[in-house]
Design a protein around this motif. Sequence first.
Motif, mmCIF file in Angstrom:
data_model
loop_
_atom_site.group_PDB
_atom_site.id
_atom_site.type_symbol
_atom_site.label_atom_id
_atom_site.label_comp_id
_atom_site.label_asym_id
_atom_site.label_seq_id
_atom_site.Cartn_x
_atom_site.Cartn_y
_atom_site.Cartn_z
ATOM 1 N N THR A 159 54.571 -30.080 28.515
ATOM 2 C CA THR A 159 53.177 -30.458 28.302
ATOM 3 C C THR A 159 53.057 -31.937 27.983
ATOM 4 O OG1 THR A 159 52.738 -28.229 27.458
ATOM 5 C CG2 THR A 159 51.073 -29.900 27.036
ATOM 6 N N LEU A 160 53.964 -32.463 27.162
ATOM 7 C CA LEU A 160 53.949 -33.898 26.867
ATOM 8 C C LEU A 160 54.149 -34.722 28.140
ATOM 9 C CD1 LEU A 160 55.951 -34.376 23.537
ATOM 10 C CD2 LEU A 160 53.486 -34.634 23.903
ATOM 11 N N PHE A 200 54.954 -41.099 24.529
ATOM 12 C CA PHE A 200 55.370 -39.780 25.013
ATOM 13 C C PHE A 200 56.688 -39.884 25.790
ATOM 14 C CE2 PHE A 200 50.741 -38.047 25.142
ATOM 15 C CZ PHE A 200 50.811 -37.757 23.790
ATOM 16 N N ASP A 201 56.830 -40.945 26.562
ATOM 17 C CA ASP A 201 58.081 -41.166 27.294
ATOM 18 C C ASP A 201 59.263 -41.294 26.335
ATOM 19 O OD1 ASP A 201 58.138 -41.070 30.058
ATOM 20 O OD2 ASP A 201 57.220 -43.035 30.295
ATOM 21 N N THR A 256 49.942 -27.926 36.584
ATOM 22 C CA THR A 256 48.634 -27.820 35.936
ATOM 23 C C THR A 256 48.410 -26.405 35.427
ATOM 24 O OG1 THR A 256 47.730 -29.543 37.388
ATOM 25 C CG2 THR A 256 46.148 -28.118 36.250
ATOM 26 N N ARG A 257 48.821 -25.430 36.192
ATOM 27 C CA ARG A 257 48.653 -24.033 35.771
ATOM 28 C C ARG A 257 49.461 -23.744 34.504
ATOM 29 N NH1 ARG A 257 49.756 -21.870 40.331
ATOM 30 N NH2 ARG A 257 47.596 -21.667 41.006
ATOM 31 N N LEU A 258 50.697 -24.235 34.457
ATOM 32 C CA LEU A 258 51.532 -24.037 33.265
ATOM 33 C C LEU A 258 50.907 -24.694 32.040
ATOM 34 C CD1 LEU A 258 55.121 -24.600 34.720
ATOM 35 C CD2 LEU A 258 54.234 -22.469 33.760
ATOM 36 N N MET A 259 50.417 -25.918 32.217
ATOM 37 C CA MET A 259 49.826 -26.636 31.103
ATOM 38 C C MET A 259 48.571 -25.930 30.591
ATOM 39 S SD MET A 259 47.178 -28.861 30.137
ATOM 40 C CE MET A 259 46.529 -29.568 31.650
ATOM 41 N N MET A 260 47.708 -25.521 31.514
ATOM 42 C CA MET A 260 46.464 -24.850 31.121
ATOM 43 C C MET A 260 46.754 -23.552 30.365
ATOM 44 S SD MET A 260 43.600 -26.415 32.121
ATOM 45 C CE MET A 260 42.938 -27.605 33.294
ATOM 46 N N LYS A 261 47.697 -22.784 30.863
ATOM 47 C CA LYS A 261 48.000 -21.508 30.209
ATOM 48 C C LYS A 261 48.642 -21.728 28.842
ATOM 49 C CE LYS A 261 48.374 -18.560 34.316
ATOM 50 N NZ LYS A 261 49.258 -17.696 35.134
ATOM 51 N N TYR A 262 49.509 -22.724 28.732
ATOM 52 C CA TYR A 262 50.183 -22.981 27.467
ATOM 53 C C TYR A 262 49.188 -23.424 26.390
ATOM 54 C CZ TYR A 262 53.512 -25.013 24.144
ATOM 55 O OH TYR A 262 54.235 -25.326 23.016
#
Length: 271
Positions: A39-40, A86-87, A222-228
């Motif tokens: 996510t980061l 973040f990097d 994007t799907r992984l981030m949204m769900k998380y």
Amino acid sequence: MTSDFDIREYTRTAAGSHEATLPLAAFAEHPLTHQTLQTLAYLRDLEDFTMHHMRDVLVTPSHKDARLTAFLATWAFEKFWIADAFDRIIAVHPDFIPVKSRARSGVVRFAREAIDRVSPIVTAIRSNLIGEDIIAGHVTRGYIDELVSRVAYSQLSKNDPNPALAEVLAAFQKLRDRHLQFFEGETVRRLEESVSARKLTRSSLRRSWVPTGTHEQPIQETRLMMKYLFSDAEGRAGVFDVDQGVDALPGLGGLKVMMRATRRYGVKAAA
């Protein structure tokens, strides 16, 4: 409101590199989870997209507004250094390898480069025909993006209760509170002043809103981030809060932009 926002103070006190204050040793001792690092990395990419986004904004009548231009330049500067932070946090986790964008074929890459060259020209012609009302859409999207970032930071801290992460995100949120203050005041003012700005902004948000930079990311990421971030009860409450914030803007009630965006990527709406 924008009238209360001191643009001179903001540009004078803009935050640069966070290297000296990042608790990197704490992250090395207590690593973040794989999902948090994913996510980061995703949020880092969205921050990096700011300069690309500014290119399209500043070919519109926005560049004629010295106050707005000064804010956007400083805003992009601060977002660049948030991405850099973040990097640095990700780099402390040597076992984590960020997902890179899928390699494009030569034809697709050529098409994308052609679009990138032509897009600013098309945007400039279209926006200058529309006039200053298009600026309301730009600042409204900036305001919504800041609301989403607030929820994302809160959810990251909850999902991975790492004290060092909470410290970093809280500091960044203080920076972003100034972004939110400016965008909110500018958005309300411009929407209140113009019926056509309200209509144009509403139509644009209903047709195509997602968080800025999302379209440039692989769909599966994007799907992984949204769900998380948004699939549990607190995340769905955050989605509702974003939409409530948009509802409170002049002429934009009932759009449910955040609910529609998360649902598009597999997050079920709250009952």
